[in-house]
Design an enzyme around this catalytic site. Sequence first.
Site, short mmCIF file in Angstrom:
data_model
loop_
_atom_site.label_atom_id
_atom_site.label_comp_id
_atom_site.label_asym_id
_atom_site.label_seq_id
_atom_site.Cartn_x
_atom_site.Cartn_y
_atom_site.Cartn_z
N HIS A 1 0.84 -1.20 0.00
CA HIS A 1 0.00 0.00 0.00
C HIS A 1 0.88 1.26 0.00
O HIS A 1 0.76 2.13 -0.87
CB HIS A 1 -0.91 -0.03 1.23
N GLU A 2 1.79 1.31 0.97
CA GLU A 2 2.64 2.51 1.06
C GLU A 2 3.56 2.62 -0.16
O GLU A 2 3.90 3.73 -0.58
CB GLU A 2 3.44 2.50 2.36
N HIS B 1 1.88 4.59 -2.75
CA HIS B 1 2.03 6.03 -2.48
C HIS B 1 3.44 6.50 -2.85
O HIS B 1 3.64 7.55 -3.47
CB HIS B 1 1.81 6.32 -1.00
N GLU C 1 -4.44 7.91 -3.01
CA GLU C 1 -4.96 6.64 -2.52
C GLU C 1 -5.24 5.66 -3.67
O GLU C 1 -5.22 4.45 -3.48
CB GLU C 1 -6.22 6.91 -1.69
ZN ZN Z 1 -3.05 5.21 1.83
#
Ligand code: ZN
Length: 499
Positions: free
Chosen positions: A261-262, A265, A291
């Site tokens: 997830h990170e 980003h 996101e």
């Molecule tokens: Zn996030």
Amino acid sequence: MDDAWDALLPRLKELTDLGHAIGLMEYDQAVSMPAKGSAARSRAIGTLESLYHQRLTDPEIGRLLDRLEAATALGPDESASVRVLRRNYSIATKVPAALVRELGELRGLAYAAWLEARPAADFSILQPHLERMVELKKQEADAIGWAGERYDALLDMYAPDVTAANVESLFAELVHGLVPLTEKILAAVGEPPEFLSETYDPDQQEAFCQWLVEHVGFDKSGGRLDLSPHPFTMTVGAGDVRQTTKLTPNAICGSIYAALHETGHALYEQGIPERLLDLPAGHVASLGLHESQSRLWENHVGRSRPFCDFILPHLKERFPQQLGSVVPEEFYRGVNHPRRTLIRITADEVTYNLHVALRFELELALFRDELDVADLPDAWDAGMEKHVGIRPPDVSDGVLQDMHWPTGALGYFPTYTIGTLYAAAFYERAVEQLGDLTEELRAGETARLLGWLRENIHQHAYLRSPVDIARDVIGGPLTARPFLDHLRRKYGEIYELSV
Ligand code: ZN
């Protein structure tokens, strides 16, 4: 180039440098600062933030913007930067200094009250602070101004050019499709496989995450992966993108998927063109787009069957005892095991957005003066029952679970769902344009996908409105259809359902 631009540029660099110092302090605070340093660090950050605010709201910036808005010889990077700086300048100058100060102080007080209220399961500890917070956020929204309704001003801080009406219709479409789908999927799900709750050595988990993030494209010569209790990503300065993950000994999925997830980003941050890094347009355009990248890597890549097939043998090498006998099908089902849960941050791909729908409904009601803070706990419990189908036993796993409201982040939650919907729409479009990615993902090859994201999303930074950047990629307005299709296809196949 206009000489007003030459006069503006050193001021922009100074703002970048102040932001750099604030970012580094915040990163250190979250990752390595000893607990006793907290008070001094908070003051130091506050001092730099007010310096930043003073520099940004210097009337000379306003005069330079006036001249630049009348200039005709600006290039695309410069004119986009003038537009973004005007937006930032206007928000920063419209909110009275006294209100900024009171909000800043209240954030600290309300956060401290929340830290006490949650373990005590006592909403009354937070209530007076939250009442004041909602009141001040209403004043802030009115100071900034809005066209449709007050909540628009809050939303616009995190998702520029998106309105409450847009988000309301997205949620209506999403919830309408998601509630019956969730019912069917959850009725078919059995017990979670045992490997999900085995104990995994934290050092090995970290080593695996370090390898994985680099493997999918995170450039460690321009970034780091560290550990923190709440995973996050930030750019400290040019060539320095930091991300964190969290290790839980009895859950391997938590660290892997937080890291993916990170990394989504972080790849976005690393994809912002270098020439833009000192400019207001050299930032990610909205939290919704941000996101979208994290959800795409976490769910569409990370939780896909071919990518699960790719990582399982690597995990087996590190965890032969826990995973040695797990077959690919079982692993894939395990990392995609939906269930009704009280807590948003650990919710699965199917139910996650129902948690967000509840928060959005409550925020909207608060800012439409249809709900009082005192009635939030009851409204929360009823909403959880309606959306997710369970009631919290007490407020600590109910209305008190998130730190967003005590820290003044009202209007933030919808960006999680906007990002989820964008992720599905972008991924669908990527596959249309690149062709089937199954074999590549099964081999752990993600370079073509990353190249597509760089070209279609990352390189545009904030040169245009995030809504326009996204519209160009998906060929129309955002809808819930690609996400619902993704869930129907994926879970229909896993549980042999006709959905
Ligand atoms: Zn996030």
